[in-house]
Design an enzyme around this catalytic site. Structure first.
Site, mmCIF file in Angstrom:
data_model
loop_
_atom_site.group_PDB
_atom_site.id
_atom_site.type_symbol
_atom_site.label_atom_id
_atom_site.label_comp_id
_atom_site.label_asym_id
_atom_site.label_seq_id
_atom_site.Cartn_x
_atom_site.Cartn_y
_atom_site.Cartn_z
ATOM 1 N N ASN A 174 0.857 -1.196 0.000
ATOM 2 C CA ASN A 174 0.000 0.000 0.000
ATOM 3 C C ASN A 174 0.886 1.237 0.000
ATOM 4 O O ASN A 174 1.937 1.255 0.631
ATOM 5 C CB ASN A 174 -0.900 0.044 1.240
ATOM 6 C CG ASN A 174 -1.887 1.200 1.158
ATOM 7 O OD1 ASN A 174 -2.830 1.167 0.376
ATOM 8 N ND2 ASN A 174 -1.646 2.256 1.931
ATOM 9 N N TYR A 178 0.111 10.164 4.190
ATOM 10 C CA TYR A 178 -0.320 10.420 5.559
ATOM 11 C C TYR A 178 0.688 11.365 6.212
ATOM 12 O O TYR A 178 1.887 11.079 6.212
ATOM 13 C CB TYR A 178 -0.358 9.126 6.386
ATOM 14 C CG TYR A 178 -0.926 7.911 5.681
ATOM 15 C CD1 TYR A 178 -2.240 7.877 5.218
ATOM 16 C CD2 TYR A 178 -0.140 6.774 5.493
ATOM 17 C CE1 TYR A 178 -2.744 6.752 4.580
ATOM 18 C CE2 TYR A 178 -0.640 5.643 4.862
ATOM 19 C CZ TYR A 178 -1.944 5.633 4.400
ATOM 20 O OH TYR A 178 -2.431 4.519 3.777
ATOM 21 N N ARG A 179 0.215 12.443 6.781
ATOM 22 C CA ARG A 179 1.133 13.433 7.363
ATOM 23 C C ARG A 179 1.942 12.830 8.517
ATOM 24 O O ARG A 179 1.491 11.884 9.174
ATOM 25 C CB ARG A 179 0.345 14.645 7.853
ATOM 26 C CG ARG A 179 -0.455 14.328 9.089
ATOM 27 C CD ARG A 179 -1.047 15.590 9.691
ATOM 28 N NE ARG A 179 -1.685 15.300 10.939
ATOM 29 C CZ ARG A 179 -2.994 15.420 11.157
ATOM 30 N NH1 ARG A 179 -3.803 15.823 10.199
ATOM 31 N NH2 ARG A 179 -3.494 15.145 12.345
ATOM 32 N N TRP A 192 -1.891 7.712 9.830
ATOM 33 C CA TRP A 192 -2.825 7.006 8.949
ATOM 34 C C TRP A 192 -4.133 6.847 9.709
ATOM 35 O O TRP A 192 -4.176 6.296 10.802
ATOM 36 C CB TRP A 192 -2.272 5.679 8.445
ATOM 37 C CG TRP A 192 -1.630 4.758 9.412
ATOM 38 C CD1 TRP A 192 -2.077 4.398 10.653
ATOM 39 C CD2 TRP A 192 -0.401 4.052 9.203
ATOM 40 N NE1 TRP A 192 -1.205 3.521 11.223
ATOM 41 C CE2 TRP A 192 -0.178 3.282 10.368
ATOM 42 C CE3 TRP A 192 0.515 3.981 8.151
ATOM 43 C CZ2 TRP A 192 0.936 2.458 10.508
ATOM 44 C CZ3 TRP A 192 1.614 3.164 8.298
ATOM 45 C CH2 TRP A 192 1.821 2.417 9.458
ATOM 46 N N GLU A 240 -0.614 0.929 -5.693
ATOM 47 C CA GLU A 240 -0.538 2.320 -6.199
ATOM 48 C C GLU A 240 0.580 2.475 -7.235
ATOM 49 O O GLU A 240 0.462 3.270 -8.162
ATOM 50 C CB GLU A 240 -0.301 3.299 -5.055
ATOM 51 C CG GLU A 240 -1.553 3.706 -4.286
ATOM 52 C CD GLU A 240 -1.988 2.695 -3.234
ATOM 53 O OE1 GLU A 240 -1.347 1.631 -3.104
ATOM 54 O OE2 GLU A 240 -2.998 2.961 -2.544
ATOM 55 N N ASP A 289 -6.041 21.524 9.268
ATOM 56 C CA ASP A 289 -6.324 20.445 8.314
ATOM 57 C C ASP A 289 -7.113 20.893 7.075
ATOM 58 O O ASP A 289 -7.509 22.052 6.959
ATOM 59 C CB ASP A 289 -7.061 19.320 9.067
ATOM 60 C CG ASP A 289 -6.513 17.966 8.700
ATOM 61 O OD1 ASP A 289 -6.325 17.722 7.500
ATOM 62 O OD2 ASP A 289 -6.265 17.151 9.613
#
Ligand SMILES: Cc1cc2nc3c(=O)[nH]c(=O)nc-3n(C[C@H](O)[C@H](O)[C@H](O)COP(=O)(O)O)c2cc1C
Length: 488
Positions: A174, A178-179, A192, A240, A289
């Site tokens: 995967n 994700y920050r 995540w 991906e 955000d």
């Protein structure tokens, strides 16, 4: 030829006058955000800060920072190397429509498409530019110009990473964006959210009895299609990097990590290798955000770095999220367009859909359908709430096929006219986005569907439905002809 790396994309942006180099020293704390926010709200260029500065000791980093690279439709199209994002959607549609060939003619006709597909699988290489510098001992995140984006942020955040994991259960890869909040020179958070691929892999670690640690690799900066594929909510079993190969029509070259068996894009700018540990969950956040509000502190795994590899002169890539519209709107727009054909495969009655910027992705989706039977709009709502990614949609407005979903004024006008609220609004309970701050519980709350289609007698509506006001075509053309003479 696809872009091989981030710098080829930067060069293209520069040739197209879509990139501005900033030579003035600018603080990575808040100042870069303020400049980028103003530029992105004005649909301005990508920015390459050549002298990002640390406010702590007032020194300049040796690594430049790229931001707002995907921040307009034009740059998104340059990133995907298409004239229009719709071209990508068309290629996906063609792929989904491929049926087994029947006769010889069909077989021959399919050959080029199959050849195309053969080239999408990642290519494994022994070495790559990302290995120009390998640091196993003396590494520190303090060398990278990592931004503090907004005043109440809990710290500095890596905002545009490609986080790579493998499922302890299936071994499938995967890649997600994700920050990562910097905790210290060698540790970050790993944000995540619980519904995402990386979190699912982490959960399986325990279930499979595979120890307490999971290897993670984080790539920063690569060719733009590979970077974009990390933000796509692809089905769990679709890698991906394969999808990136499809987007760029050339394989992504992957090279093995130094300290694990994970593979990373060989042409990346920077790679952080490390692991997460089931026994090391820490408080992360707050963070300004996508919603335009701060997401509050929460508990997420800590990512421990074990090795850093990078190009000799790496470029650090970043983004900011915050009050819309910003760069992430255009990344979301790519997701919207790329997902429409996939959605239509399961819901062929869906003609188009749109997620306006103000809805910050999950808060509002407008869907146009060709209505064929009573209750059809509700069937579509329920199906969309069952799709990965789209399941978080808080408000879902279903309109008839004569409404342009991209024209939010038209949608508001027609939807508000067409609804009888008590009859046409449906509430459901279910999982909500982890960023949702208004739901009764974290990750669980209600969603609203609005059936804004015309109502039919078979749906219990027995009054006459009025026609939309439209001028007679002949009159329009007569007025067109006399328009100039009217001096208006
Ligand atoms: C700029 C940007 C930042 C993001 N940050 C996060 C994040 O911190 N956590 C998260 O779970 N998703 C984040 N996302 C959304 C995920 O990248 C997206 O849901 C992606 O599909 C996740 O991949 P996955 O489906 O393979 O888990 C972000 C998206 C963008 C465009």
């Amino acid at each position: 030829m696809a872009y091989q790396n981030l710098r080829e994309f930067i060069a293209r942006l520069e040739r197209e006058r879509q990139l501005k180099r900033i030579k003035t020293p600018v603080d990575v704390d808040l100042e870069i955000t303020e400049i980028t926010d103003r530029v992105s709200k004005a649909s301005g260029p990508a920015l390459l800060f050549e002298k990002p500065r640390s406010p702590q000791n007032n020194t300049e980093y040796h690594i430049p920072l790229l931001i707002n690279a995907f921040g307009t439709r034009q740059r998104l199209e340059l990133a995907l190397e298409v004239n229009s994002v719709e071209d990508v959607a068309r290629r996906i549609e063609e792929l989904l429509e491929m049926r087994p060939p029947e006769g010889l003619f069909d077989k021959v006709r399919l050959l080029p498409k199959l050849a195309d597909l053969g080239s999408i699988f990642p290519k494994h290489v022994k070495d790559g530019p990302v290995k120009e510098v390998i640091e196993r001992q003396d590494f520190s995140l303090a060398r990278f110009p990592i931004m503090k984006c907004w005043p109440q942020d809990g710290g500095r955040f890596i905002t545009l990473p490609m986080v790579i994991t493998r499922s302890p259960k299936t071994g499938r890869r995967n890649v997600g964006c994700y920050r990562m909040q910097v905790f210290d020179e060698r540790t970050t958070g790993m944000h995540w959210q619980i519904h995402k691929g990386g979190a699912e892999h982490f959960r399986w670690l325990d279930r499979q009895g595979k120890g307490r640690r999971m290897e993670v690799a984080v790539a920063l900066g690569a060719d733009p299609a590979t970077m974009l594929s990390a933000v796509l909510p692809l089905p769990e079993d679709l890698d991906e990097f394969i999808f990136a190969g499809f987007l760029r029509q050339e394989p992504v070259e992957l090279v093995k990590c130094e300290t694990s068996d994970l593979e990373v894009p060989a042409h990346a700018e920077i790679v952080l290798e490390g692991y997460v540990d089931l026994d090391d969950i820490r408080t992360e956040g707050p963070f300004g955000d996508h919603t335009g509000f701060y997401s509050l502190e929460d508990r997420f795994p800590a990512f421990h770095l074990t090795c850093v590899t990078h190009r000799k002169n790496p470029i650090y890539v970043s983004t900011i999220v915050g009050p819309p519209p910003m760069e992430d709107y255009w990344m979301g727009y790519a997701v919207e367009r790329i997902f429409l054909p996939l959605m239509r495969k399961q819901l062929p009655e869906v003609l188009d859909m749109h997620m306006p910027a103000e809805g910050v992705f999950h808060n509002l989706m407008i869907v146009a359908i060709r209505k064929s039977y009573p209750g059809h709009a509700r069937k579509v709502m329920n199906a969309i709430w069952g799709l990965p990614g789209a399941m978080f949609t808080k408000c879902l407005v279903v309109v008839d096929d004569d409404v342009d979903v991209h024209n939010v004024r038209e949608v508001a006008w027609k939807a508000l006219n067409h609804i009888d609220p008590e009859r046409d609004i449906q509430f459901v309970l279910g999982p909500v986005d982890q960023l949702e701050h208004a739901s009764r519980l974290p990750n669980f709350g209600s969603k609203m569907g609005v059936d804004a289609t015309r109502k039919w007698p078979s749906e219990g509506f027995n009054r006459r439905w009025p026609d939309e006001i439209k001028m007679d075509a002949r009159v329009k053309s007569r007025i067109d002809k006399m328009w100039k003479d009217l001096g208006l």
